[in-house]
Design a protein around this motif. Structure first.
Motif, PDB file in Angstrom:
ATOM      1  N   GLY A   1      16.943   5.566  -0.398  1.00  0.00           N
ATOM      2  CA  GLY A   1      16.276   6.898  -1.512  1.00  0.00           C
ATOM      3  C   GLY A   1      15.378   6.241  -3.071  1.00  0.00           C
TER       4      GLY A   1
ATOM      5  N   THR B   1       8.513   6.841   6.189  1.00  0.00           N
ATOM      6  CA  THR B   1       9.453   7.374   7.272  1.00  0.00           C
ATOM      7  C   THR B   1       8.573   8.325   8.733  1.00  0.00           C
ATOM      8  OG1 THR B   1      11.657   7.697   6.316  1.00  0.00           O
ATOM      9  CG2 THR B   1      10.951   9.169   8.269  1.00  0.00           C
TER      10      THR B   1
ATOM     11  N   LYS C   1      11.703  17.028   6.549  1.00  0.00           N
ATOM     12  CA  LYS C   1      10.863  16.255   6.954  1.00  0.00           C
ATOM     13  C   LYS C   1      10.799  15.260   7.736  1.00  0.00           C
ATOM     14  CE  LYS C   1       8.309  11.837   6.379  1.00  0.00           C
ATOM     15  NZ  LYS C   1       7.607  10.572   5.783  1.00  0.00           N
TER      16      LYS C   1
ATOM     17  N   THR D   1      -4.050   5.350  -3.783  1.00  0.00           N
ATOM     18  CA  THR D   1      -5.335   6.620  -4.319  1.00  0.00           C
ATOM     19  C   THR D   1      -4.452   7.729  -5.629  1.00  0.00           C
ATOM     20  OG1 THR D   1      -3.952   7.915  -2.387  1.00  0.00           O
ATOM     21  CG2 THR D   1      -5.477   6.550  -2.162  1.00  0.00           C
ATOM     22  N   ALA D   2      -3.855   7.144  -6.088  1.00  0.00           N
ATOM     23  CA  ALA D   2      -3.724   7.885  -6.998  1.00  0.00           C
ATOM     24  C   ALA D   2      -3.784   6.549  -7.906  1.00  0.00           C
ATOM     25  CB  ALA D   2      -1.515   8.096  -7.382  1.00  0.00           C
TER      26      ALA D   2
ATOM     27  N   LYS E   1      16.537   6.060  12.279  1.00  0.00           N
ATOM     28  CA  LYS E   1      15.678   6.251  11.277  1.00  0.00           C
ATOM     29  C   LYS E   1      16.171   8.300  10.997  1.00  0.00           C
ATOM     30  CE  LYS E   1      14.961   8.259   7.007  1.00  0.00           C
ATOM     31  NZ  LYS E   1      15.572   7.599   5.859  1.00  0.00           N
TER      32      LYS E   1
ATOM     33  N   MET F   1       4.332   1.704   2.283  1.00  0.00           N
ATOM     34  CA  MET F   1       5.295   2.611   2.127  1.00  0.00           C
ATOM     35  C   MET F   1       4.539   4.075   1.841  1.00  0.00           C
ATOM     36  SD  MET F   1       8.519   3.220   1.967  1.00  0.00           S
ATOM     37  CE  MET F   1       9.450   4.300   1.928  1.00  0.00           C
ATOM     38  N   LEU F   2       4.252   5.174   3.623  1.00  0.00           N
ATOM     39  CA  LEU F   2       3.135   6.187   3.327  1.00  0.00           C
ATOM     40  C   LEU F   2       3.546   7.615   3.183  1.00  0.00           C
ATOM     41  CD1 LEU F   2       0.228   4.371   4.255  1.00  0.00           C
ATOM     42  CD2 LEU F   2      -0.015   4.766   2.020  1.00  0.00           C
ATOM     43  N   PRO F   3       3.460   9.058   3.080  1.00  0.00           N
ATOM     44  CA  PRO F   3       3.982  10.146   3.115  1.00  0.00           C
ATOM     45  C   PRO F   3       4.051  10.002   4.663  1.00  0.00           C
ATOM     46  CG  PRO F   3       1.997  10.714   1.583  1.00  0.00           C
ATOM     47  CD  PRO F   3       2.273   8.707   1.989  1.00  0.00           C
TER      48      PRO F   3
ATOM     49  N   ILE G   1       0.722  -1.179   0.568  1.00  0.00           N
ATOM     50  CA  ILE G   1       0.040   0.111  -0.069  1.00  0.00           C
ATOM     51  C   ILE G   1       0.809   1.380   0.184  1.00  0.00           C
ATOM     52  CG2 ILE G   1      -1.746   1.067   1.312  1.00  0.00           C
ATOM     53  CD1 ILE G   1      -2.656  -1.997   2.884  1.00  0.00           C
ATOM     54  N   GLY G   2       0.635   2.754  -1.193  1.00  0.00           N
ATOM     55  CA  GLY G   2       1.255   3.300  -1.343  1.00  0.00           C
ATOM     56  C   GLY G   2       2.686   3.130  -2.393  1.00  0.00           C
ATOM     57  N   LEU G   3       2.403   3.257  -3.566  1.00  0.00           N
ATOM     58  CA  LEU G   3       2.785   3.309  -4.686  1.00  0.00           C
ATOM     59  C   LEU G   3       3.595   4.198  -5.267  1.00  0.00           C
ATOM     60  CD1 LEU G   3       0.436   0.288  -6.398  1.00  0.00           C
ATOM     61  CD2 LEU G   3       2.707   0.266  -4.622  1.00  0.00           C
TER      62      LEU G   3
ATOM     63  N   ASN H   1       7.253   6.741  -5.287  1.00  0.00           N
ATOM     64  CA  ASN H   1       8.775   6.915  -5.786  1.00  0.00           C
ATOM     65  C   ASN H   1       9.452   5.677  -5.315  1.00  0.00           C
ATOM     66  OD1 ASN H   1       7.738   9.586  -7.142  1.00  0.00           O
ATOM     67  ND2 ASN H   1       8.282  10.990  -5.793  1.00  0.00           N
ATOM     68  N   MET H   2       9.363   5.452  -4.688  1.00  0.00           N
ATOM     69  CA  MET H   2       9.497   4.620  -3.635  1.00  0.00           C
ATOM     70  C   MET H   2       8.832   3.256  -3.427  1.00  0.00           C
ATOM     71  SD  MET H   2      12.672   6.171  -1.983  1.00  0.00           S
ATOM     72  CE  MET H   2      12.825   4.756  -0.149  1.00  0.00           C
ATOM     73  N   GLY H   3       7.741   2.613  -3.241  1.00  0.00           N
ATOM     74  CA  GLY H   3       6.903   2.127  -2.510  1.00  0.00           C
ATOM     75  C   GLY H   3       6.526   0.751  -4.494  1.00  0.00           C
TER      76      GLY H   3
ATOM     77  N   LEU I   1      12.923  16.778   2.579  1.00  0.00           N
ATOM     78  CA  LEU I   1      12.374  15.498   2.652  1.00  0.00           C
ATOM     79  C   LEU I   1      13.985  15.074   3.815  1.00  0.00           C
ATOM     80  CD1 LEU I   1      12.445  12.814  -0.041  1.00  0.00           C
ATOM     81  CD2 LEU I   1      10.549  13.421   1.391  1.00  0.00           C
TER      82      LEU I   1
HETATM   83  P1  NAD Z   1       5.559   9.781  -2.600  1.00  0.00           P
HETATM   84  O1  NAD Z   1       5.011  10.411  -2.504  1.00  0.00           O
HETATM   85  O2  NAD Z   1       6.054   9.405  -3.585  1.00  0.00           O
HETATM   86  O3  NAD Z   1       4.253   8.066  -2.527  1.00  0.00           O
HETATM   87  C1  NAD Z   1       3.608   8.299  -1.646  1.00  0.00           C
HETATM   88  C2  NAD Z   1       2.364   7.717  -2.447  1.00  0.00           C
HETATM   89  O4  NAD Z   1       1.550   7.171  -0.880  1.00  0.00           O
HETATM   90  C3  NAD Z   1       1.416   8.299  -3.177  1.00  0.00           C
HETATM   91  O5  NAD Z   1       1.979   7.773  -3.979  1.00  0.00           O
HETATM   92  C4  NAD Z   1       0.195   8.732  -2.797  1.00  0.00           C
HETATM   93  O6  NAD Z   1      -0.896   8.557  -3.540  1.00  0.00           O
HETATM   94  C5  NAD Z   1      -0.004   7.174  -1.984  1.00  0.00           C
HETATM   95  N1  NAD Z   1      -0.958   7.720  -1.094  1.00  0.00           N
HETATM   96  C6  NAD Z   1      -1.393   8.585   0.005  1.00  0.00           C
HETATM   97  N2  NAD Z   1      -2.266   8.142   0.891  1.00  0.00           N
HETATM   98  C7  NAD Z   1      -2.580   7.542   0.772  1.00  0.00           C
HETATM   99  C8  NAD Z   1      -3.566   5.683   0.795  1.00  0.00           C
HETATM  100  N3  NAD Z   1      -4.521   6.811   2.423  1.00  0.00           N
HETATM  101  N4  NAD Z   1      -3.489   4.792   0.110  1.00  0.00           N
HETATM  102  C9  NAD Z   1      -3.089   4.710  -0.244  1.00  0.00           C
HETATM  103  N5  NAD Z   1      -1.855   5.049  -0.457  1.00  0.00           N
HETATM  104  C10 NAD Z   1      -1.871   6.485  -0.093  1.00  0.00           C
HETATM  105  O7  NAD Z   1       6.660   9.219  -1.384  1.00  0.00           O
HETATM  106  P2  NAD Z   1       7.709   8.609  -1.823  1.00  0.00           P
HETATM  107  O8  NAD Z   1       9.085   8.730  -1.707  1.00  0.00           O
HETATM  108  O9  NAD Z   1       7.424   7.046  -1.805  1.00  0.00           O
HETATM  109  O10 NAD Z   1       7.971   8.163   0.118  1.00  0.00           O
HETATM  110  C11 NAD Z   1       7.232   7.434   0.683  1.00  0.00           C
HETATM  111  C12 NAD Z   1       7.705   7.299   2.613  1.00  0.00           C
HETATM  112  O11 NAD Z   1       9.035   7.049   2.534  1.00  0.00           O
HETATM  113  C13 NAD Z   1       7.818   8.271   3.263  1.00  0.00           C
HETATM  114  O12 NAD Z   1       7.481   8.347   4.357  1.00  0.00           O
HETATM  115  C14 NAD Z   1       9.109   8.875   2.885  1.00  0.00           C
HETATM  116  O13 NAD Z   1       9.915   9.771   4.130  1.00  0.00           O
HETATM  117  C15 NAD Z   1      10.117   7.940   2.568  1.00  0.00           C
HETATM  118  N6  NAD Z   1      11.021   7.788   2.471  1.00  0.00           N
HETATM  119  C16 NAD Z   1      11.644   8.446   1.302  1.00  0.00           C
HETATM  120  C17 NAD Z   1      12.710   8.521   0.327  1.00  0.00           C
HETATM  121  C18 NAD Z   1      13.080   9.144  -0.761  1.00  0.00           C
HETATM  122  O14 NAD Z   1      14.176   9.157  -1.400  1.00  0.00           O
HETATM  123  N7  NAD Z   1      11.760   9.704  -1.573  1.00  0.00           N
HETATM  124  C19 NAD Z   1      14.053   7.730   0.836  1.00  0.00           C
HETATM  125  C20 NAD Z   1      13.646   7.925   2.301  1.00  0.00           C
HETATM  126  C21 NAD Z   1      12.722   7.718   2.859  1.00  0.00           C
END
Ligand code: NAD
Length: 290
Positions: A115, A87, A237, A31-32, A162, A58-60, A6-8, A10-12, A234
Motif C-alpha cells: 500500500g 495491478t 478491483k 497525465t495529471a 497478486k 504504475m497505472l490504474p 510513468i504514473g506518479l 498515490n503509489m508511483g 481497491l
Molecule cells: P492513482 O490513481 O493514485 O495513480 C495512478 C496515476 O496514473 C494517476 O496519477 C494518474 O493521473 C496516472 N495516469 C493515468 N493515466 C495515465 C497515462 N495514460 N499516462 C500517465 N499517467 C497516467 O493509483 P495508485 O493508488 O497509485 O495505484 C496505482 C496502481 O497500483 C493500481 O494499479 C493499483 O491497483 C495498484 N496498487 C495500489 C495500492 C494502493 O494501496 N493504492 C496497493 C497496491 C497496488
C-alpha cells in the motif's frame, strides 16, 4: 541508472521519490502533471521512456497500461527493462510483455503489496513475472522501493500471485467479519473472540494483524473509523481481476466469486466506497439473516 517513471499517483510518486533519493536519474510523467521531489518532469510518456535503462509504470488498469505500452515500447532502447508495477489483469500483462519482448526489451510484471505506507517507507513486496535476466537487472531497484522481491516465473505470474493472494485476503476478511458479527449475536465478547481465534486454527492475517473490530488486537483502520488502509474499492478491483483470470483459465473459485459480489454490493450500494475493506464488520453487524 537512468529511469523513466510513468504514473506518479498515490503509489508511483513515493516509489519514484525513493529511487531519486537513492541517487538514480529519474524522469517522470503523469497525465495529471504532478511534481515529485528529485524527479525530472517529462512532457510525455515517450519522453520519459526514451534513453532509459529501466522504465517503470504504475497505472490504474490494464487498458491504460496497454495504451501507454503501445506508445513507449517503440521509443525504448533495446535491452532496456520495462517493469510494470500496476495491478492489472493477467491477459493484459502477458500481451504487453509479448510486445515488449518482440521489440527486444526485457519485460517484467511486478505488482506490489504494502500500500501507500509501504511505497513511502520503501517496504513494498514485489511479485515478479518475466525472465531471470530482467529480474536481476531490476533487483537493485526493487531493493530500494521494497523489502522483498519474489521471482514468480514467466510473464503474468507476478499478477497471478497478486490476485491469488488478494482473493484469499478478501475471502478471509469477509469470514473474519461475519464471524465477529455472529459472535456478537451469541453474546461472545470481542476481546475473548480475538484471544481465542488469534491463537487457534481460525487465525489469519485479517484477524491477527488487521483485526476489523475496533479496540481489539493491534492498531488497524478499525481503530481509525475505518479510514483506509486498503480501500474497499481497491479490494473489489483485485477480486474482479481474480474472477477475470478464473474465467480465462476455467478455474472454479466459488468463494472468490461470492467475495466479489459482496464487495461489489458494499462499494456500489452500501456506502462502502472510501471505507477500509475491513468495514465489512459494521456492515454485517447491522444485518439479520434474511
Ligand atoms: P492513482 O490513481 O493514485 O495513480 C495512478 C496515476 O496514473 C494517476 O496519477 C494518474 O493521473 C496516472 N495516469 C493515468 N493515466 C495515465 C497515462 N495514460 N499516462 C500517465 N499517467 C497516467 O493509483 P495508485 O493508488 O497509485 O495505484 C496505482 C496502481 O497500483 C493500481 O494499479 C493499483 O491497483 C495498484 N496498487 C495500489 C495500492 C494502493 O494501496 N493504492 C496497493 C497496491 C497496488
Amino acid at each position: 541508472m537512468k529511469i523513466g517513471f510513468i504514473g506518479l499517483g498515490n503509489m508511483g510518486a513515493p516509489m519514484a521519490r525513493n529511487l531519486a533519493a537513492a541517487g538514480h536519474d529519474v524522469t517522470g510523467f503523469d497525465t495529471a502533471s504532478v511534481a515529485v521531489d528529485g524527479v525530472t518532469p517529462a512532457d510525455t510518456a515517450i519522453a520519459a521512456a526514451t534513453g532509459a535503462d529501466v522504465v517503470i509504470t504504475m497505472l490504474p488498469n490494464g487498458a491504460i497500461l496497454r495504451a501507454v505500452a503501445a506508445d513507449i515500447i517503440p521509443a525504448m532502447t533495446k535491452g532496456a527493462v520495462f517493469v510494470d508495477c500496476s495491478t492489472v489483469d493477467v491477459d493484459s500483462a502477458r500481451a504487453v510483455a509479448a510486445d515488449a519482448q518482440a521489440a527486444g526489451l526485457l519485460p517484467l510484471d511486478a505488482p506490489v503489496s504494502g500500500g501507500v505506507g509501504g511505497a513511502a517507507a520503501g517496504t513494498l513486496t514485489f511479485m515478479v513475472g518475466g525472465d531471470a535476466t530482467g529480474f536481476e537487472k531490476a533487483k537493485p531497484l526493487f531493493d530500494i522501493m521494497g523489502q522483498k522481491a519474489v521471482h514468480c516465473g514467466p510473464s503474468g505470474n507476478g499478477q497471478a500471485a497478486k490476485i491469488c493472494n488478494n482473493m484469499i485476503l478478501g475471502v478471509t476478511m469477509i469470514a473474519t467479519c461475519e464471524a465477529f458479527a455472529l459472535a456478537d449475536k451469541l453474546g461472545l465478547d470481542r476481546q475473548a473472540m480475538f484471544d481465542v481465534v488469534s491463537t487457534s486454527s481460525g487465525y489469519s492475517w485479517t484477524m491477527n494483524a488487521y483485526c476489523p473490530a475496533p479496540g481489539v488486537g493491534p492498531q488497524s483502520p478499525a481503530d481509525n473509523g475505518y479510514k483506509p488502509g486498503f480501500a474497499a474499492e481497491l479490494m473489489l478491483k483485485d477480486l474482479r481481476l481474480s474472477q477475470m483470470a478464473a474465467t480465462s483459465a476455467d478455474a472454479d473459485t466459488p468463494m472468490g466469486e461470492m467475495a466479489t459480489k459482496l464487495y461489489e454490493t458494499f462499494v456500489e450500494t452500501e456506502n462502502g466506497l472510501g471505507q477500509d475493506f475491513s468495514a465489512m464488520l459494521p456492515r454485517f453487524e447491522k444485518r439479520s439473516r434474511t
